[in-house]
Design a protein around this motif. Sequence first.
Motif, PDB file in Angstrom:
ATOM      1  N   ARG A 238       0.825  -1.209   0.000  1.00  3.08           N
ATOM      2  CA  ARG A 238       0.000   0.000   0.000  1.00  3.08           C
ATOM      3  C   ARG A 238       0.859   1.259   0.000  1.00  3.08           C
ATOM      4  NH1 ARG A 238      -3.383   3.412   3.644  1.00  3.08           N
ATOM      5  NH2 ARG A 238      -2.045   2.818   5.404  1.00  3.08           N
TER       6      ARG A 238
ATOM      7  N   ASN B 266       2.819   1.711  -3.398  1.00  3.41           N
ATOM      8  CA  ASN B 266       1.953   2.256  -4.450  1.00  3.41           C
ATOM      9  C   ASN B 266       1.673   3.739  -4.214  1.00  3.41           C
ATOM     10  OD1 ASN B 266       1.840  -0.274  -5.638  1.00  3.41           O
ATOM     11  ND2 ASN B 266      -0.093  -0.835  -4.663  1.00  3.41           N
ATOM     12  N   PHE B 267       1.454   4.110  -2.947  1.00  4.58           N
ATOM     13  CA  PHE B 267       1.185   5.500  -2.611  1.00  4.58           C
ATOM     14  C   PHE B 267       2.386   6.379  -2.965  1.00  4.58           C
ATOM     15  CE2 PHE B 267       1.382   8.846   0.756  1.00  4.58           C
ATOM     16  CZ  PHE B 267       0.333   9.628   0.300  1.00  4.58           C
ATOM     17  N   LYS B 268       3.588   5.925  -2.606  1.00  7.62           N
ATOM     18  CA  LYS B 268       4.791   6.702  -2.894  1.00  7.62           C
ATOM     19  C   LYS B 268       5.041   6.829  -4.391  1.00  7.62           C
ATOM     20  CE  LYS B 268       8.490   5.845  -0.523  1.00  7.62           C
ATOM     21  NZ  LYS B 268       9.578   5.069   0.107  1.00  7.62           N
TER      22      LYS B 268
ATOM     23  N   GLN C 148       2.834   6.983  -6.718  1.00 10.89           N
ATOM     24  CA  GLN C 148       1.875   7.898  -7.319  1.00 10.89           C
ATOM     25  C   GLN C 148       2.003   9.326  -6.796  1.00 10.89           C
ATOM     26  OE1 GLN C 148      -2.145   6.496  -7.117  1.00 10.89           O
ATOM     27  NE2 GLN C 148      -2.976   8.227  -8.295  1.00 10.89           N
ATOM     28  N   TYR C 149       2.328   9.470  -5.510  1.00  5.95           N
ATOM     29  CA  TYR C 149       2.299  10.797  -4.901  1.00  5.95           C
ATOM     30  C   TYR C 149       3.627  11.223  -4.268  1.00  5.95           C
ATOM     31  CZ  TYR C 149      -2.760  10.319  -5.367  1.00  5.95           C
ATOM     32  OH  TYR C 149      -4.030  10.155  -5.859  1.00  5.95           O
TER      33      TYR C 149
END
Length: 428
Positions: free
Chosen positions: A41, A44-46, A48-49
């Motif tokens: 999780r 994936n967050f890193k 994208q953002y």
Amino acid sequence: MSFLTLHRLAPKLLNSKVRRREPHDNLKDVLADLIPKEQTRIKNFKQQYGKTNIGQITVDMVYGGMRGMKGLVYETSVLDPEEGIRFRGYSIPECQKLLPKAPGGEEPLPEGLFWLLITGQIPTEEQVNWVSKEWAKRAALPSHVVTMLDNFPTNLHPMSQFSAAITALNSESSFARAYSEGVHKSKYWEVREDLQTITKGPWSGKTVTCVSCNFLLMMLFFNTSDHEGGNVSAHTSHLVGSALSDPYLSFSAAMNGLAGPLHGLANQEVLVWLTALQKELGGEVSDERMRDYIWNTLKSGRVVPGYGHAVLRKTDPRYTCQREFALKHLPNDPMFKLVAQLYKIVPNVLLEQGKAKNPWPNVDAHSGVLLQYYGMTEMNYYTVLFGVSRALGVLAQLVWSRALGFPLERPKSMSTEGLMGLVGTKSG
């Protein structure tokens, strides 16, 4: 009383009942399931953002102790200025309602709060009992630590004894041994040391039933058990742990921060101030006379200890929790009456003065009075109790810091000349 005496006496005051462990109650197995999901999780967050701007840094922040800077990930709790503390999304009243309690008890057990902090899940009674059993197996102090504590001079502050003892427990560090043997970094979190440093506290693995012990649980587990990652002790443990120092060294460093008068010693200072106030004004006094005393305190350049908070902009929920306990169990205690009277008067005076960003009481305004009521009159030991409590949060976070592979913490520092150049101003 010594810190060693406190450690030895507590098991006689507290009693536990442990049930047979079921496979699904094993905390390590639960984490083994949770961690890969959380790793994915966050990855994936890193992706994208990772380049997204989440705030600005001002010169005032740099000179002001980095307050308000968003620069640290801390999973176990969040402190909102208006709402107060939440442990893994749960408020203090919600934790009091949902977490398992000892038979006949009213306050949550430490094992349950620890499970919540680590997993984000409300534990079952069986899971709490599993943690209790694991803690109990590791509660003994090695003989060299006992000898060291026995040989300390009587005038050495209990927090210094506490910190030194934790550091000396480094001899038991399974993490340090595993690291020296080349354990893979993906397995750092699995080393059981991350879960057992807490067990060397004087209450480890025990459950209670009496009112006074319900009080002890409330004080330990909702006073300073976790308070997000930016406070001195939590941040210190995170910083030292980022160097892959073992949990004993990380927690000991945190306790040295907690020992400071602007952090863990604050409630002791409040009680000293309250005692002096009571001595000067006598017994029960009118609200008007109390108001004059507060104004005289402020006009002399002093502060009212126990009021204000670096983050909160409302009455500290931990203060509210302790106030409700006192209203139920010691409503006629003179010192509690004094605290209650101050709660009615001080915020209005501070608002009228116009300087305080937060005129409301924090947890330190109340905790010392409760400790004194229950016979803990040696104020130097108050911070030790809070230090034991703080182990819950900082060690739970350390597990996740290792599991998520957080790097060595290394912020950039600047000189005043450098800052002036950065904003386009010449020195002088």
